[in-house]
Design a protein around this motif. Structure first.
Motif, mmCIF file in Angstrom:
data_model
loop_
_atom_site.group_PDB
_atom_site.id
_atom_site.type_symbol
_atom_site.label_atom_id
_atom_site.label_comp_id
_atom_site.label_asym_id
_atom_site.label_seq_id
_atom_site.Cartn_x
_atom_site.Cartn_y
_atom_site.Cartn_z
ATOM 1 N N UNK A 315 0.841 -1.198 0.000
ATOM 2 C CA UNK A 315 0.000 0.000 0.000
ATOM 3 C C UNK A 315 0.877 1.248 0.000
ATOM 4 N N UNK A 316 1.921 1.246 0.839
ATOM 5 C CA UNK A 316 2.829 2.404 0.956
ATOM 6 C C UNK A 316 3.520 2.707 -0.381
ATOM 7 N N UNK A 317 3.842 1.652 -1.121
ATOM 8 C CA UNK A 317 4.515 1.860 -2.396
ATOM 9 C C UNK A 317 3.578 1.692 -3.568
ATOM 10 N N UNK A 318 2.307 1.890 -3.342
ATOM 11 C CA UNK A 318 1.294 1.637 -4.361
ATOM 12 C C UNK A 318 1.173 2.727 -5.400
ATOM 13 N N UNK A 319 -0.049 3.176 -5.642
ATOM 14 C CA UNK A 319 -0.320 4.122 -6.731
ATOM 15 C C UNK A 319 0.300 5.487 -6.452
ATOM 16 N N UNK A 320 0.376 6.287 -7.511
ATOM 17 C CA UNK A 320 0.943 7.638 -7.392
ATOM 18 C C UNK A 320 0.101 8.499 -6.454
ATOM 19 N N UNK A 321 -1.213 8.281 -6.451
ATOM 20 C CA UNK A 321 -2.092 9.087 -5.591
ATOM 21 C C UNK A 321 -1.836 8.788 -4.114
ATOM 22 N N UNK A 322 -1.591 7.494 -3.789
ATOM 23 C CA UNK A 322 -1.290 7.124 -2.396
ATOM 24 C C UNK A 322 0.054 7.718 -1.980
ATOM 25 N N UNK A 323 1.045 7.609 -2.868
ATOM 26 C CA UNK A 323 2.356 8.174 -2.563
ATOM 27 C C UNK A 323 2.265 9.680 -2.348
ATOM 28 N N UNK A 324 1.454 10.350 -3.172
ATOM 29 C CA UNK A 324 1.295 11.806 -3.039
ATOM 30 C C UNK A 324 0.646 12.161 -1.706
ATOM 31 N N UNK A 325 -0.339 11.361 -1.304
ATOM 32 C CA UNK A 325 -1.009 11.619 -0.023
ATOM 33 C C UNK A 325 -0.045 11.431 1.150
ATOM 34 N N UNK A 326 0.716 10.321 1.125
ATOM 35 C CA UNK A 326 1.656 10.045 2.207
ATOM 36 C C UNK A 326 2.778 11.071 2.257
ATOM 37 N N UNK A 327 3.103 11.642 1.099
ATOM 38 C CA UNK A 327 4.223 12.590 1.022
ATOM 39 C C UNK A 327 3.857 13.982 1.509
ATOM 40 N N UNK A 328 2.600 14.187 1.884
ATOM 41 C CA UNK A 328 2.202 15.506 2.380
ATOM 42 C C UNK A 328 2.916 15.859 3.671
ATOM 43 N N UNK A 329 3.350 14.837 4.396
ATOM 44 C CA UNK A 329 4.086 15.084 5.643
ATOM 45 C C UNK A 329 5.592 14.940 5.434
ATOM 46 N N UNK A 330 6.036 15.143 4.190
ATOM 47 C CA UNK A 330 7.463 15.057 3.876
ATOM 48 C C UNK A 330 8.074 16.455 3.856
ATOM 49 N N UNK A 331 9.191 16.593 4.553
ATOM 50 C CA UNK A 331 9.857 17.890 4.639
ATOM 51 C C UNK A 331 11.209 17.811 3.925
ATOM 52 N N UNK A 332 11.407 18.682 2.963
ATOM 53 C CA UNK A 332 12.677 18.763 2.243
ATOM 54 C C UNK A 332 13.470 19.929 2.842
ATOM 55 N N UNK A 333 14.551 19.594 3.522
ATOM 56 C CA UNK A 333 15.285 20.603 4.296
ATOM 57 C C UNK A 333 16.664 20.833 3.669
ATOM 58 N N UNK A 334 16.857 21.934 2.948
ATOM 59 C CA UNK A 334 18.193 22.235 2.405
ATOM 60 C C UNK A 334 19.177 22.471 3.553
#
Length: 546
Positions: A315-334
């Motif tokens: 499920x975690x590595x499933x469709x692009x829509x699921x990945x996009x939803x899970x990635x909302x809590x992803x922080x890209x820190x330069x």
């Protein structure tokens, strides 16, 4: 002001190559000869690499320290997080008493250690590599084998060696996708080329696993199982990689090999059951009988955490829509003062490029978080109290303290090697060998995976170098770019990151040097085989190149 990497700091490529080898040779010496504990070897090696980067490569001190720190952060998250949660899931099954049921259910299929290794270390481990990657297969499969009664050292070593076959397509094909992105070569072409190299190893690994466990005579006794396991895996791997792409070869191959092996064992069993020296050898029963000590419901309950793990990771590595939803809590820190402050230059890159330094903190999308969700849900499936759940988590963290120190240090080492240009010096030194280069091309990928612990990172680092070198000597670039990935898989078993995971999962913390000495000879054999295959494909078997 940007600092440009210099890949020939000694103004003599041979001398620069020798100097760049110093941290690697020192690390080998610490583990293989000095027999130093992994975390001590890692800390000393990263210190030497930082000093060399500053003194020899003239890297500004603040850049060297920041690059090392960034690597250490990557060691904690996402890699360390995966290790903690994977080992925690195994410990939960032990703490709940369900692991004994798991052990008995596997014994109902076969009590033979050789066949258990094929099922768990090779086939099930490949499934975990294909879906999750990083250290998940070694942590989970190693813990399972040790819990079944395998000598912990063999459990760790066998899982490391078994994890060779699936690495090139691990993590849903990310290593191949990365190569395509870096080089601009069609992704299916690279997938097809890797799919015409790796299956040769996939055929060989099951045989080699059993051979190092049991010797020649005992290996021949289970040759039917070895052939079924290897041929079904390699054949499916070839078909999937050549006609579907790089995302699914591990998943399909592992499932097909497990199913084929289990079907075989329903109709065939070896003449005697193989056990280790400290175990008694038993005659095979007249016919394999299902274990009647536990009902199907209890067996299903015991296995439910690992079944759930597969579902959650898919499920975690499933469709692009699921990945996009899970990635909302992803922080890209330069990383201030490091991001885009280092320039990579030719021939490592096609044109001068600012080296990014962005820390990705994917709170929810990380594989480790998927495993943690599995651990939480498993609490209800296996009927363990919250008090015992929390206590087990605390004990897991305590158990993994020193392995995490090692992982932080070796990832710091990998990053200072990459950001200073030392790893590029190593690659360029090997690439200067001319027409012999196809034989050595897999060795560059091997070095990359040893340094970074990741075939994906190795491909990101060296794929363009392989492409440029191929064009210079008149060889198809697709072949050498694929060889970088194929050669890299042989280094997974000796990567300090992988060894730290294996020792943590099997209770061998402090034995990293012994495990390294056990796996290094197999690693060198595999990369040599890959080199010969690549050389033949470059000059004799060119029809194999897509």
């Amino acid at each position: 002001m940007q600092w440009a990497q210099n890949y020939d700091p000694m103004n003599n490529m041979f001398l620069s190559f020798v100097v760049a080898c110093i941290p690697l040779v020192f690390f080998f010496w610490c583990l293989a000869i000095k027999k130093m504990k992994g975390y001590k070897a890692g800390l000393l090696t990263v210190a030497i690499a930082v000093i060399e980067a500053i003194v020899v490569y003239k890297m500004p001190i603040h850049l060297a320290l920041e690059a090392t720190a960034l690597g250490g952060l990557q060691g904690l998250w996402p890699i360390g997080w995966i290790i903690v949660t994977a080992v925690f899931l195994y410990e939960l099954t032990v703490a709940s008493g369900k692991f004994q049921i798991i052990s008995d259910s596997i014994a109902s299929i076969t009590q033979d250690r050789r066949l258990q290794a094929l099922l768990i270390a090779f086939s099930f481990g490949a499934f975990l590599e294909g879906t999750a990657g990083y250290g998940t297969p070694v942590a989970i499969a190693g813990g399972l084998l040790a819990g079944l009664g395998f000598n912990p050292f063999y459990a760790a070593g066998l899982c490391l060696i078994a994890n060779t076959a699936p690495v090139a397509f691990g993590g849903v094909g990310i290593p191949i996708l990365t190569s395509a992105q870096v080089t601009g070569i069609d992704v299916l072409s690279i997938s097809q080329m890797v799919g015409r190299q790796v299956p040769f190893l996939s055929l060989f690994v099951p045989f080699w696993l059993v051979f190092i466990m049991a010797g020649w005579k005992r290996t021949i006794e289970v040759l039917p199982a070895i052939l079924v396991c290897g041929i079904s895996f390699a054949g499916t791997q070839y078909v999937t990689s050549n006609f579907l792409g790089p995302e699914l070869p591990d998943v399909t191959s592992s499932i097909v090999s497990m199913v084929c092996l289990i079907i075989l064992l329903k109709f065939w069993q070896p003449k005697s059951i193989f056990r280790f020296k400290d175990e008694k050898e038993q005659p095979v029963p007249a016919h394999l009988q299902t274990n009647n000590s536990f009902s199907f419901g209890k067996i299903a309950q015991a296995w439910s955490p690992f079944v759930l793990l597969v579902v959650v990771i898919c499920v975690w590595g499933g469709s692009a829509s699921i990945k996009a939803f899970l990635s909302k809590a992803t922080f890209m820190i330069p990383i201030p003062g490091l991001d885009r402050m280092i320039e990579q230059v030719k021939p490592i890159v096609a044109q001068t490029t600012a080296y990014g330094a962005v820390y990705k903190f994917d709170v929810i999308a990380a594989t480790g978080t998927a495993i943690l969700v599995t651990c939480i849900l498993s609490k209800f499936l296996i009927g363990i109290s919250w008090k015992k759940w929390v206590l087990t988590f605390g004990l897991t963290l305590k158990k993994l303290a020193l392995p995490l120190v090692m992982i932080v240090s070796v990832l710091g080492f990998a990053y200072i090697e990459n950001y200073s240009g030392m790893s590029a010096t190593l690659g360029l030194g090997l690439a200067s060998t001319g027409t012999v280069f196809p034989l050595l091309a897999p060795l560059i990928g091997w070095i990359g995976v040893f340094l970074t612990g990741s075939d994906t990172s190795s491909n990101a680092l060296f794929s363009n170098l392989q492409k440029v070198s191929a064009q210079q000597i008149g060889v198809d670039p697709t072949l050498l770019v694929a060889a970088n990935s194929t050669g890299g898989v042989a280094a997974k078993m000796i990567s300090p990151q992988s060894i730290a995971v294996a020792t943590a999962a099997t209770g061998l913390v402090g034995k990293e040097g012994s495990l390294f000495r056990f796996t290094i000879k197999h690693s060198l054999l595999f990369v040599a085989i890959t080199g010969v295959i690549t050389l033949l494909q470059a000059y004799v078997l060119q029809w194999m190149i897509p």
